[in-house]
Design a protein around this motif. Structure first.
Motif, PDB file in Angstrom:
ATOM      1  N   ASN A 145       1.310  10.585  -6.114  1.00 61.54           N
ATOM      2  CA  ASN A 145       1.873  10.187  -4.831  1.00 61.54           C
ATOM      3  C   ASN A 145       1.578   8.707  -4.632  1.00 61.54           C
ATOM      4  OD1 ASN A 145       2.638  11.379  -1.873  1.00 61.54           O
ATOM      5  ND2 ASN A 145       1.221   9.675  -1.713  1.00 61.54           N
ATOM      6  N   GLY A 146       2.595   7.928  -4.374  1.00 61.21           N
ATOM      7  CA  GLY A 146       2.413   6.503  -4.089  1.00 61.21           C
ATOM      8  C   GLY A 146       3.239   6.126  -2.886  1.00 61.21           C
ATOM      9  N   GLY A 147       2.649   5.381  -1.978  1.00 65.24           N
ATOM     10  CA  GLY A 147       3.385   5.028  -0.767  1.00 65.24           C
ATOM     11  C   GLY A 147       2.944   3.703  -0.196  1.00 65.24           C
ATOM     12  N   SER A 148       3.690   3.265   0.799  1.00 63.10           N
ATOM     13  CA  SER A 148       3.347   2.035   1.500  1.00 63.10           C
ATOM     14  C   SER A 148       2.234   2.326   2.505  1.00 63.10           C
ATOM     15  CB  SER A 148       4.583   1.493   2.219  1.00 63.10           C
ATOM     16  OG  SER A 148       5.051   2.439   3.165  1.00 63.10           O
ATOM     17  N   GLN A 149       1.537   1.309   2.927  1.00 56.87           N
ATOM     18  CA  GLN A 149       0.475   1.449   3.926  1.00 56.87           C
ATOM     19  C   GLN A 149       1.106   1.751   5.278  1.00 56.87           C
ATOM     20  OE1 GLN A 149      -2.433   2.310   5.383  1.00 56.87           O
ATOM     21  NE2 GLN A 149      -3.313   1.165   3.690  1.00 56.87           N
ATOM     22  N   ASN A 150       0.659   2.811   5.956  1.00 61.58           N
ATOM     23  CA  ASN A 150       1.256   3.171   7.238  1.00 61.58           C
ATOM     24  C   ASN A 150       0.439   2.696   8.437  1.00 61.58           C
ATOM     25  OD1 ASN A 150      -0.794   5.053   6.807  1.00 61.58           O
ATOM     26  ND2 ASN A 150       0.241   6.616   7.997  1.00 61.58           N
ATOM     27  N   VAL A 151      -0.691   2.058   8.188  1.00 55.73           N
ATOM     28  CA  VAL A 151      -1.491   1.470   9.259  1.00 55.73           C
ATOM     29  C   VAL A 151      -1.486  -0.046   9.063  1.00 55.73           C
ATOM     30  CG1 VAL A 151      -3.764   1.346  10.335  1.00 55.73           C
ATOM     31  CG2 VAL A 151      -2.970   3.504   9.358  1.00 55.73           C
ATOM     32  N   SER A 202      -4.493   6.917   5.504  1.00 60.61           N
ATOM     33  CA  SER A 202      -3.826   5.761   4.911  1.00 60.61           C
ATOM     34  C   SER A 202      -4.003   5.655   3.402  1.00 60.61           C
ATOM     35  CB  SER A 202      -4.317   4.483   5.598  1.00 60.61           C
ATOM     36  OG  SER A 202      -5.716   4.422   5.571  1.00 60.61           O
ATOM     37  N   PHE A 203      -4.282   6.768   2.731  1.00 54.48           N
ATOM     38  CA  PHE A 203      -4.289   6.721   1.270  1.00 54.48           C
ATOM     39  C   PHE A 203      -2.870   6.453   0.796  1.00 54.48           C
ATOM     40  CE2 PHE A 203      -7.834   9.935   1.788  1.00 54.48           C
ATOM     41  CZ  PHE A 203      -8.837   9.023   1.528  1.00 54.48           C
ATOM     42  N   THR A 204      -2.716   5.494  -0.077  1.00 46.86           N
ATOM     43  CA  THR A 204      -1.370   5.164  -0.536  1.00 46.86           C
ATOM     44  C   THR A 204      -1.126   5.520  -1.997  1.00 46.86           C
ATOM     45  OG1 THR A 204      -2.020   2.908  -1.108  1.00 46.86           O
ATOM     46  CG2 THR A 204      -1.187   3.274   1.122  1.00 46.86           C
ATOM     47  N   PHE A 214      -7.192   6.781  -4.957  1.00 47.93           N
ATOM     48  CA  PHE A 214      -7.776   5.585  -5.553  1.00 47.93           C
ATOM     49  C   PHE A 214      -8.312   4.628  -4.487  1.00 47.93           C
ATOM     50  CE2 PHE A 214      -4.842   7.261  -8.684  1.00 47.93           C
ATOM     51  CZ  PHE A 214      -5.651   7.296  -9.797  1.00 47.93           C
ATOM     52  N   ASP A 215      -9.321   3.882  -4.862  1.00 51.63           N
ATOM     53  CA  ASP A 215     -10.010   2.950  -3.974  1.00 51.63           C
ATOM     54  C   ASP A 215      -9.063   1.878  -3.433  1.00 51.63           C
ATOM     55  OD1 ASP A 215     -12.272   1.830  -2.734  1.00 51.63           O
ATOM     56  OD2 ASP A 215     -12.596   0.459  -4.409  1.00 51.63           O
ATOM     57  N   GLU A 216      -9.089   1.702  -2.116  1.00 50.44           N
ATOM     58  CA  GLU A 216      -8.274   0.677  -1.453  1.00 50.44           C
ATOM     59  C   GLU A 216      -9.111  -0.018  -0.391  1.00 50.44           C
ATOM     60  OE1 GLU A 216      -4.462   2.000  -0.019  1.00 50.44           O
ATOM     61  OE2 GLU A 216      -4.602   3.743  -1.317  1.00 50.44           O
TER      62      GLU A 216
END
Length: 125
Positions: free
Chosen positions: A45-51, A65-67, A92-94
């Motif tokens: 799963n990969g996505g844009s930051q929603n916050v 907010s895991f992307t 993964f670490d963000e």
């Protein structure tokens, strides 16, 4: 600084808050049936930051907010009506920095990473 800046107070028009927005997400995965009893699953799963960065301070209270994360698992059929399933997720670490929140004059930095393990038994009646 004494207290939050007037334009950054909770509830103010441009104040800090959770700030969740829309998120664009891409997902892919596969299922492999090894035999009649065992099924494997894997996905990404990969996505844009929603916050937005300027909402980091309170956004950490509800870390949604895991992307970028991967998932895997399997199901084993134990009998005619019973299955044992497990799944594992690694986010993964963000890191996200907010130099604008300054609720108490201190910028906010949030670091996210996560792991989850789910185990379940299904019994059909």
């Amino acid at each position: 600084m004494n207290g939050p800046a007037p334009n950054r107070r909770l509830g103010a028009r441009d104040g800090i808050g959770f700030g969740w927005g829309n998120q664009t997400v891409f997902k892919t995965g596969f299922i492999y049936r090894f035999n009649d009893r065992i099924t494997f699953r894997m996905g990404w799963n990969g996505g844009s930051q929603n916050v937005p960065a300027d909402q980091t301070l309170l956004g950490v209270l509800a870390p949604a907010s895991f992307t970028n994360h991967i998932n895997g698992g399997m199901t084993i059929k134990l009998g005619e009506n019973t299955e044992l399933s497990w799944g594992y997720m690694h986010a993964f670490d963000e890191e996200q920095r907010d130099t604008n929140s300054a609720l108490l004059g201190v910028p906010a930095t949030a670091r996210f990473a996560g792991d989850a393990l789910d185990i379940g038994i299904t019994r059909r009646f």
